[in-house]
Structure formats: C-alpha cells, structure tokens
Design a protein around this motif. Sequence first.
Motif, PDB file in Angstrom:
ATOM      1  N   ILE A   1       0.841  -1.203   0.000  1.00  0.00           N
ATOM      2  CA  ILE A   1       0.000   0.000   0.000  1.00  0.00           C
ATOM      3  C   ILE A   1       0.870   1.245   0.000  1.00  0.00           C
ATOM      4  O   ILE A   1       0.557   2.234  -0.657  1.00  0.00           O
ATOM      5  CB  ILE A   1      -0.954  -0.004   1.217  1.00  0.00           C
ATOM      6  N   LYS A   2       1.986   1.198   0.710  1.00  0.00           N
ATOM      7  CA  LYS A   2       2.915   2.319   0.738  1.00  0.00           C
ATOM      8  C   LYS A   2       3.451   2.602  -0.668  1.00  0.00           C
ATOM      9  O   LYS A   2       3.514   3.760  -1.093  1.00  0.00           O
ATOM     10  CB  LYS A   2       4.071   2.018   1.691  1.00  0.00           C
ATOM     11  N   LEU A   3       3.797   1.546  -1.405  1.00  0.00           N
ATOM     12  CA  LEU A   3       4.282   1.712  -2.772  1.00  0.00           C
ATOM     13  C   LEU A   3       3.197   2.295  -3.682  1.00  0.00           C
ATOM     14  O   LEU A   3       3.482   3.127  -4.549  1.00  0.00           O
ATOM     15  CB  LEU A   3       4.790   0.389  -3.323  1.00  0.00           C
ATOM     16  N   ALA A   4       1.954   1.881  -3.485  1.00  0.00           N
ATOM     17  CA  ALA A   4       0.841   2.426  -4.271  1.00  0.00           C
ATOM     18  C   ALA A   4       0.632   3.901  -3.960  1.00  0.00           C
ATOM     19  O   ALA A   4       0.382   4.703  -4.868  1.00  0.00           O
ATOM     20  CB  ALA A   4      -0.428   1.646  -3.999  1.00  0.00           C
ATOM     21  N   ARG A   5       0.743   4.258  -2.684  1.00  0.00           N
ATOM     22  CA  ARG A   5       0.595   5.669  -2.306  1.00  0.00           C
ATOM     23  C   ARG A   5       1.703   6.516  -2.915  1.00  0.00           C
ATOM     24  O   ARG A   5       1.458   7.614  -3.410  1.00  0.00           O
ATOM     25  CB  ARG A   5       0.580   5.802  -0.787  1.00  0.00           C
ATOM     26  N   GLU A   6       2.930   5.999  -2.904  1.00  0.00           N
ATOM     27  CA  GLU A   6       4.056   6.719  -3.517  1.00  0.00           C
ATOM     28  C   GLU A   6       3.867   6.861  -5.021  1.00  0.00           C
ATOM     29  O   GLU A   6       4.158   7.908  -5.589  1.00  0.00           O
ATOM     30  CB  GLU A   6       5.367   5.998  -3.211  1.00  0.00           C
ATOM     31  N   TYR A   7       3.363   5.810  -5.660  1.00  0.00           N
ATOM     32  CA  TYR A   7       3.091   5.882  -7.102  1.00  0.00           C
ATOM     33  C   TYR A   7       2.034   6.945  -7.390  1.00  0.00           C
ATOM     34  O   TYR A   7       2.169   7.745  -8.316  1.00  0.00           O
ATOM     35  CB  TYR A   7       2.632   4.523  -7.634  1.00  0.00           C
ATOM     36  N   ALA A   8       0.968   6.964  -6.589  1.00  0.00           N
ATOM     37  CA  ALA A   8      -0.107   7.939  -6.781  1.00  0.00           C
ATOM     38  C   ALA A   8       0.415   9.365  -6.592  1.00  0.00           C
ATOM     39  O   ALA A   8       0.061  10.268  -7.352  1.00  0.00           O
ATOM     40  CB  ALA A   8      -1.253   7.660  -5.811  1.00  0.00           C
TER      41      ALA A   8
ATOM     42  N   GLY B   1       3.962  -0.638  -7.225  1.00  0.00           N
ATOM     43  CA  GLY B   1       3.080   0.459  -6.833  1.00  0.00           C
ATOM     44  C   GLY B   1       1.998   0.736  -7.862  1.00  0.00           C
ATOM     45  O   GLY B   1       0.843   0.998  -7.516  1.00  0.00           O
ATOM     46  N   GLU B   2       2.373   0.657  -9.132  1.00  0.00           N
ATOM     47  CA  GLU B   2       1.395   0.905 -10.196  1.00  0.00           C
ATOM     48  C   GLU B   2       0.328  -0.184 -10.235  1.00  0.00           C
ATOM     49  O   GLU B   2      -0.864   0.100 -10.362  1.00  0.00           O
ATOM     50  CB  GLU B   2       2.119   0.985 -11.546  1.00  0.00           C
ATOM     51  N   TYR B   3       0.743  -1.442 -10.106  1.00  0.00           N
ATOM     52  CA  TYR B   3      -0.227  -2.539 -10.081  1.00  0.00           C
ATOM     53  C   TYR B   3      -1.136  -2.449  -8.858  1.00  0.00           C
ATOM     54  O   TYR B   3      -2.340  -2.652  -8.954  1.00  0.00           O
ATOM     55  CB  TYR B   3       0.476  -3.892 -10.088  1.00  0.00           C
ATOM     56  N   THR B   4      -0.558  -2.134  -7.716  1.00  0.00           N
ATOM     57  CA  THR B   4      -1.368  -2.030  -6.496  1.00  0.00           C
ATOM     58  C   THR B   4      -2.370  -0.887  -6.611  1.00  0.00           C
ATOM     59  O   THR B   4      -3.517  -1.015  -6.175  1.00  0.00           O
ATOM     60  CB  THR B   4      -0.460  -1.831  -5.267  1.00  0.00           C
TER      61      THR B   4
END
Length: 119
Positions: free
Chosen positions: A22-29, A95-98
Amino acid sequence: MTTIKSNIYTPQFTGLKYNHTIKLAREYAASTGQKEKFKDFRKSINKVSGSSITINVRKNKNPEECFHVSVLNKDCFNKFIGGVDYLYQSHKSIGEYTFEIIKNLADKKSEIHKTVFNK
C-alpha cells in the motif's frame, strides 16, 4: 515457570490493512499526481469493508518472471470471506499494479470487487 495466557480478544480491523504494498501504491499515486484519487479509493474501500482487506504483491521467477497478486478479505476471526489470486506481467512497478487493484476494488462493478466482497 512463566504462564502465558492466550489473548481471547481478537482485534477487528476495518478497511484496507496498511502494508509495504500500500505504501508503494501511495508513492506511485503521489508521483503521478493522483494522490487525491488514491485517498478517495481508500475511503470507498473502507466504507464497504467491515473486515480486513489485505493486498500482497510479490515477484515470482518461475515459471516466468511476473508478479503474484493476492487480495484477501478476512473477518476478525481470520475466516476467509473472499479473495483473488492472479499473475501480472512484471514490466510495471508494484506500486502501479497495487494502485490499479485499489482502483478496481473501489469500483463496485469490477470483477475484483464482486469476488472479494462476495457481491
């Protein structure tokens, strides 16, 4: 001798459990300017889920290089409610996939949403 008593109370998590994925997804966003969308998606998932939602993404090398994705919905007693398990090609970031998975979980018409929440 020390006596250890097991904890009878099982904590109930509501909403999306925070983990490294989730942290990686937030960073990607944040890096793509979709930070507000990410917050909105998380809020809508948290409204729907009265149980614990966990998203895990790990990299596989066999039989081919890909990402193994698990989305699990368990209640407070670790009873499995619904979930999906599938593979993604590894040409994008975790991150992008999440972020895409969270977006699909927030969409009530998507197959992922229907499977995870059994609707």
